[in-house]
Design a protein around this motif. Structure first.
Motif, PDB file in Angstrom:
ATOM      1  N   LEU A  24       0.837  -1.182   0.000  1.00 50.88           N
ATOM      2  CA  LEU A  24       0.000   0.000   0.000  1.00 50.88           C
ATOM      3  C   LEU A  24       0.876   1.237   0.000  1.00 50.88           C
ATOM      4  O   LEU A  24       1.927   1.259   0.646  1.00 50.88           O
ATOM      5  N   SER A  25       0.463   2.267  -0.752  1.00 49.25           N
ATOM      6  CA  SER A  25       1.148   3.556  -0.714  1.00 49.25           C
ATOM      7  C   SER A  25       0.080   4.643  -0.649  1.00 49.25           C
ATOM      8  O   SER A  25      -1.111   4.354  -0.657  1.00 49.25           O
ATOM      9  N   ALA A  26       0.495   5.892  -0.605  1.00 50.60           N
ATOM     10  CA  ALA A  26      -0.454   6.996  -0.552  1.00 50.60           C
ATOM     11  C   ALA A  26      -1.269   7.107  -1.835  1.00 50.60           C
ATOM     12  O   ALA A  26      -2.371   7.640  -1.830  1.00 50.60           O
ATOM     13  N   ARG A  27      -0.749   6.607  -2.950  1.00 54.15           N
ATOM     14  CA  ARG A  27      -1.417   6.763  -4.244  1.00 54.15           C
ATOM     15  C   ARG A  27      -1.918   5.465  -4.868  1.00 54.15           C
ATOM     16  O   ARG A  27      -2.486   5.488  -5.948  1.00 54.15           O
ATOM     17  N   PHE A  67     -12.829   0.977  -3.161  1.00 51.48           N
ATOM     18  CA  PHE A  67     -12.040   0.063  -2.344  1.00 51.48           C
ATOM     19  C   PHE A  67     -12.200   0.456  -0.885  1.00 51.48           C
ATOM     20  O   PHE A  67     -11.982   1.607  -0.519  1.00 51.48           O
ATOM     21  N   LEU A  68     -12.607  -0.498  -0.042  1.00 54.97           N
ATOM     22  CA  LEU A  68     -12.757  -0.264   1.397  1.00 54.97           C
ATOM     23  C   LEU A  68     -11.624  -0.970   2.115  1.00 54.97           C
ATOM     24  O   LEU A  68     -11.459  -2.189   1.990  1.00 54.97           O
ATOM     25  N   HIS A  69     -10.835  -0.189   2.847  1.00 55.04           N
ATOM     26  CA  HIS A  69      -9.692  -0.737   3.589  1.00 55.04           C
ATOM     27  C   HIS A  69      -9.494   0.064   4.856  1.00 55.04           C
ATOM     28  O   HIS A  69      -9.342   1.289   4.798  1.00 55.04           O
ATOM     29  N   GLY A  70      -9.522  -0.595   5.995  1.00 54.32           N
ATOM     30  CA  GLY A  70      -9.277   0.086   7.262  1.00 54.32           C
ATOM     31  C   GLY A  70     -10.291   1.170   7.567  1.00 54.32           C
ATOM     32  O   GLY A  70      -9.953   2.175   8.172  1.00 54.32           O
ATOM     33  N   GLY A  71     -11.533   1.002   7.138  1.00 52.73           N
ATOM     34  CA  GLY A  71     -12.577   1.986   7.401  1.00 52.73           C
ATOM     35  C   GLY A  71     -12.611   3.155   6.429  1.00 52.73           C
ATOM     36  O   GLY A  71     -13.463   4.026   6.543  1.00 52.73           O
ATOM     37  N   LEU A  72     -11.690   3.207   5.462  1.00 52.79           N
ATOM     38  CA  LEU A  72     -11.666   4.279   4.471  1.00 52.79           C
ATOM     39  C   LEU A  72     -12.105   3.760   3.110  1.00 52.79           C
ATOM     40  O   LEU A  72     -11.701   2.669   2.701  1.00 52.79           O
ATOM     41  N   LYS A  73     -12.917   4.544   2.415  1.00 54.52           N
ATOM     42  CA  LYS A  73     -13.328   4.208   1.051  1.00 54.52           C
ATOM     43  C   LYS A  73     -12.538   5.076   0.087  1.00 54.52           C
ATOM     44  O   LYS A  73     -12.436   6.287   0.283  1.00 54.52           O
ATOM     45  N   LYS A  74     -11.985   4.422  -0.948  1.00 51.11           N
ATOM     46  CA  LYS A  74     -11.217   5.162  -1.949  1.00 51.11           C
ATOM     47  C   LYS A  74     -11.680   4.749  -3.333  1.00 51.11           C
ATOM     48  O   LYS A  74     -11.908   3.567  -3.588  1.00 51.11           O
ATOM     49  N   SER A  75     -11.817   5.719  -4.228  1.00 51.66           N
ATOM     50  CA  SER A  75     -12.130   5.422  -5.619  1.00 51.66           C
ATOM     51  C   SER A  75     -10.849   4.962  -6.300  1.00 51.66           C
ATOM     52  O   SER A  75      -9.805   5.601  -6.164  1.00 51.66           O
ATOM     53  N   CYS A  76     -10.927   3.846  -7.026  1.00 52.28           N
ATOM     54  CA  CYS A  76      -9.740   3.242  -7.631  1.00 52.28           C
ATOM     55  C   CYS A  76      -9.951   2.959  -9.107  1.00 52.28           C
ATOM     56  O   CYS A  76     -11.075   2.839  -9.574  1.00 52.28           O
ATOM     57  N   ARG A  77      -8.824   2.806  -9.788  1.00 56.92           N
ATOM     58  CA  ARG A  77      -8.826   2.296 -11.159  1.00 56.92           C
ATOM     59  C   ARG A  77      -7.660   1.339 -11.296  1.00 56.92           C
ATOM     60  O   ARG A  77      -6.605   1.508 -10.665  1.00 56.92           O
ATOM     61  N   ARG A 113      -4.073 -10.873  -9.377  1.00 52.58           N
ATOM     62  CA  ARG A 113      -3.341  -9.811  -8.703  1.00 52.58           C
ATOM     63  C   ARG A 113      -3.459  -8.541  -9.519  1.00 52.58           C
ATOM     64  O   ARG A 113      -3.245  -8.564 -10.730  1.00 52.58           O
ATOM     65  N   ILE A 114      -3.815  -7.433  -8.867  1.00 52.61           N
ATOM     66  CA  ILE A 114      -3.996  -6.170  -9.582  1.00 52.61           C
ATOM     67  C   ILE A 114      -3.234  -5.041  -8.879  1.00 52.61           C
ATOM     68  O   ILE A 114      -3.010  -5.081  -7.683  1.00 52.61           O
ATOM     69  N   GLY A 115      -2.844  -4.063  -9.672  1.00 49.95           N
ATOM     70  CA  GLY A 115      -2.263  -2.832  -9.165  1.00 49.95           C
ATOM     71  C   GLY A 115      -3.264  -1.716  -9.421  1.00 49.95           C
ATOM     72  O   GLY A 115      -3.787  -1.592 -10.522  1.00 49.95           O
ATOM     73  N   VAL A 116      -3.580  -0.951  -8.377  1.00 49.13           N
ATOM     74  CA  VAL A 116      -4.582   0.103  -8.503  1.00 49.13           C
ATOM     75  C   VAL A 116      -4.001   1.449  -8.074  1.00 49.13           C
ATOM     76  O   VAL A 116      -3.062   1.514  -7.300  1.00 49.13           O
ATOM     77  N   SER A 117      -4.588   2.503  -8.611  1.00 47.57           N
ATOM     78  CA  SER A 117      -4.262   3.854  -8.149  1.00 47.57           C
ATOM     79  C   SER A 117      -5.499   4.454  -7.525  1.00 47.57           C
ATOM     80  O   SER A 117      -6.627   4.149  -7.913  1.00 47.57           O
ATOM     81  N   PHE A 118      -5.294   5.317  -6.515  1.00 51.31           N
ATOM     82  CA  PHE A 118      -6.407   5.992  -5.828  1.00 51.31           C
ATOM     83  C   PHE A 118      -6.644   7.334  -6.447  1.00 51.31           C
ATOM     84  O   PHE A 118      -5.773   8.004  -6.875  1.00 51.31           O
TER      85      PHE A 118
END
Length: 82
Positions: A38-41, A59-69, A77-82
């Motif tokens: 995991l990174s900031a981006r 994407f829901l992780h640790g109580g935070l929702k982030k829009s991803c692509r 296995r996938i690599g996503v950006s926030f």
């Protein structure tokens, strides 16, 4: 070998949750995943099951929702950006 990443990735373990959920839309079932790093981006995820992975999702992780692509995919296995 040099590392040209802008943001440092954190290996999951210890106090960082290793599980997450993918929400495609309100009608689709959630997809469970394991957070590899995991990174900031962005993040690297192992997706469970055989459901098709959408190109954009929440994407829901640790109580935070982030829009991803999805940036890349190799099998489940996938690599996503926030």
């Amino acid at each position: 070998m040099t590392n040209n990443r802008t943001f440092v990735r954190i290996q999951t373990g210890g106090r960082i949750s290793t599980t997450g959920k993918i929400f495609a839309d309100s009608r689709s079932p959630t997809i469970d995943c394991t957070v590899i790093d995991l990174s900031a981006r962005g993040a690297c995820l192992d997706v469970h099951g055989t459901v098709e992975i959408p190109k954009r999702f929440t994407f829901l992780h640790g109580g935070l929702k982030k829009s991803c692509r999805i940036l890349w995919q190799k099998g489940r296995r996938i690599g996503v950006s926030f």
